[in-house]
Motif scaffolding. Structure first.
Motif, PDB file in Angstrom:
ATOM      1  N   GLU A   1     -23.951 -39.035  47.227  1.00  0.00           N
ATOM      2  CA  GLU A   1     -24.933 -39.728  45.451  1.00  0.00           C
ATOM      3  C   GLU A   1     -25.698 -41.250  46.234  1.00  0.00           C
TER       4      GLU A   1
ATOM      5  N   TYR B   1     -27.596 -47.626  42.888  1.00  0.00           N
ATOM      6  CA  TYR B   1     -28.766 -48.666  43.091  1.00  0.00           C
ATOM      7  C   TYR B   1     -27.841 -50.382  42.538  1.00  0.00           C
TER       8      TYR B   1
ATOM      9  N   TYR C   1     -33.805 -46.420  36.591  1.00  0.00           N
ATOM     10  CA  TYR C   1     -33.195 -45.543  37.706  1.00  0.00           C
ATOM     11  C   TYR C   1     -32.651 -44.356  36.437  1.00  0.00           C
TER      12      TYR C   1
ATOM     13  N   ARG D   1     -30.246 -41.473  36.434  1.00  0.00           N
ATOM     14  CA  ARG D   1     -29.552 -40.740  37.369  1.00  0.00           C
ATOM     15  C   ARG D   1     -29.923 -39.337  37.063  1.00  0.00           C
TER      16      ARG D   1
ATOM     17  N   CYS E   1     -31.743 -37.873  39.734  1.00  0.00           N
ATOM     18  CA  CYS E   1     -31.650 -37.728  40.828  1.00  0.00           C
ATOM     19  C   CYS E   1     -30.533 -36.729  41.104  1.00  0.00           C
TER      20      CYS E   1
ATOM     21  N   ILE F   1     -23.401 -47.178  41.361  1.00  0.00           N
ATOM     22  CA  ILE F   1     -22.898 -45.189  41.261  1.00  0.00           C
ATOM     23  C   ILE F   1     -23.354 -45.029  39.743  1.00  0.00           C
ATOM     24  N   GLY F   2     -23.126 -46.019  38.470  1.00  0.00           N
ATOM     25  CA  GLY F   2     -23.639 -45.681  37.033  1.00  0.00           C
ATOM     26  C   GLY F   2     -22.118 -44.976  36.523  1.00  0.00           C
TER      27      GLY F   2
END
Ligand code: SF4
Ligand code: SF4
Length: 297
Positions: free
Chosen positions: A48, A51, A80, A82, A85, A265-266
Motif C-alpha cells: 500500500e 500519503y 492523489y 488511490r 495506484c 492510507i485513505g
C-alpha cells in the motif's frame, strides 16, 4: 523455494516488545479488523502507499514519475488518486518531502537476518528480534526460517500474535521462540465479533494449547472504552488467564488514537472521537488482574 516475508515496518531499539532491547519486524496482513488497530497499514496483505498531505512540498516529482498518472495537480493543489495506484513505490522513492511511504516489501530470510543483526550489540539481557504485525503467524514459514537462522546467531526470538491463526502456525515457530506476546482482547464472543470482526474462539483455544507447552507467554490486553473496559469484561479476562499455565505477565495497553495513520492510507478511523481510558480506569483494570494473582508488567 526459500521462504520470503512481506514487511511493512521495522522498529529498532524497541523496549516494549519483549525482554531487553529488540528489533521488531512488522509483517503485513492480518485476519482481524480491530476497530482500535494502531497499525492499519499492516492489515492488508498486499503493498500500500500512504500519503501524508501535511508533509507535501508540492515539488511535483511524484506527478513526473508515476506510470499510472495517480498524482496530478488541480487548482487547489496535489491530488492523489488511490484507485489508480498499483503501489509500485516509485513516487515514494522520489518524494523528498517524505510525504509518500510504501508499506509492504518482500524480503528474503537472509535480508531479514541482516536487518536484525545490525543491532546485535544491543541484545543484552535477553533482547533480540520480535516479529509483529499485522499478524506475523500468517507467514509462519518465513518466521520459522528466520528464527532458525537467528538462533544459530544466538539472537533471542519473540512472536507478537493475536493468536487468530491455524494452530499449525504456532507449531512451526515453537521450536525457536523464547517468548510469546499474546493478545487477549475479550473472552465473550459477541463483543469480540462486533469489535474485532471475528470470533475469539480460535485465539483463546490456541492460547489454551500454547499454555500447555514450555514457552513463556506475556498476555497483552488492550483497554478499549466501550468494549472491554467495564468490570465484568475485565473480570472474565482475568478469570480466564488465571486458569492457564506459563503466563509470565499481563501488559495492559490503554487505547490511544491513530487517526493520522488511517488518513494516510485513505481509510476512516473507526474510533474517531473516542475517549481515552482514564488513569482511574487503568488502575482499576490493574487491580482486577492482580486480584486473580496475575503479574501486571
Ligand atoms: S513528490 Fe512528495 S513532496 Fe513532491 S509533490 Fe509529490 S508528494 Fe508532494
Ligand atoms: S506507488 Fe507507483 S503507481 Fe502508486 S502513485 Fe506512486 S508511482 Fe504511482
Amino acid at each position: 523455494m526459500p521462504a520470503r516475508g512481506v514487511l511493512f515496518d521495522i522498529k529498532r531499539f524497541a523496549v516494549h516488545d519483549g525482554p531487553g532491547v529488540r528489533t521488531t519486524l512488522f509483517l503485513k496482513g492480518c485476519p482481524l479488523r480491530c476497530r482500535w488497530c494502531h497499525n492499519p497499514e499492516g492489515m492488508a496483505a498486499g503493498p500500500e502507499l500512504a500519503y501524508y498531505s501535511q508533509k507535501c512540498r508540492h515539488c511535483g516529482e511524484c506527478v513526473t514519475v508515476c506510470p499510472q498518472g495517480a498524482h496530478r495537480w488541480v487548482d487547489d493543489g496535489h491530488v492523489y488518486e488511490r484507485e489508480q495506484c498499483h503501489a509500485c513505490g516509485q513516487c515514494a522513492a522520489a518524494c523528498l518531502g517524505r510525504a509518500l511511504k510504501g508499506f509492504g516489501r518482500e524480503v528474503s530470510v537472509e535480508e531479514a537476518r541482516q536487518i536484525v543483526l545490525e543491532d546485535r550489540d544491543f541484545y543484552r539481557d535477553g533482547g533480540g528480534v520480535t516479529v509483529s504485525g499485522g499478524e506475523p503467524l500468517l507467514q509462519p514459514g518465513f518466521c520459522a526460517a528466520l528464527f532458525a537462522v537467528l538462533k544459530r546467531d544466538r539472537v533471542g526470538c519473540a512472536v507478537d500474535t493475536s493468536g487468530a491463526v491455524a494452530w499449525e502456525s504456532f507449531e512451526a515457530v515453537l521450536p525457536y521462540t523464547d517468548v510469546f506476546l499474546y493478545d487477549v482482547k475479550h473472552v465473550d464472543d459477541a463483543p469480540h465479533r462486533c469489535w474485532v470482526g471475528a470470533s475469539c474462539e480460535r485465539a483463546l483455544g490456541n492460547l489454551r494449547t500454547l499454555s500447555t507447552r514450555e514457552a513463556p507467554i506475556e498476555v497483552r490486553v488492550p483497554l478499549i472504552p466501550g468494549f472491554n473496559l467495564d468490570e465484568p469484561s475485565l473480570q472474565a479476562i482475568g478469570r480466564f488467564l488465571s486458569g492457564l499455565r506459563n503466563i509470565v505477565g499481563v501488559r495492559l495497553l490503554p487505547y490511544h488514537p491513530s487517526s493520522s495513520k488511517y488518513e494516510a492510507i485513505g481509510k476512516a478511523d473507526p474510533m474517531a472521537g473516542a475517549e481515552l481510558p482514564s488513569a482511574e480506569q487503568v488502575t482499576a483494570a490493574t487491580d482486577i488482574m492482580r486480584g486473580f494473582g496475575l503479574r501486571v508488567t
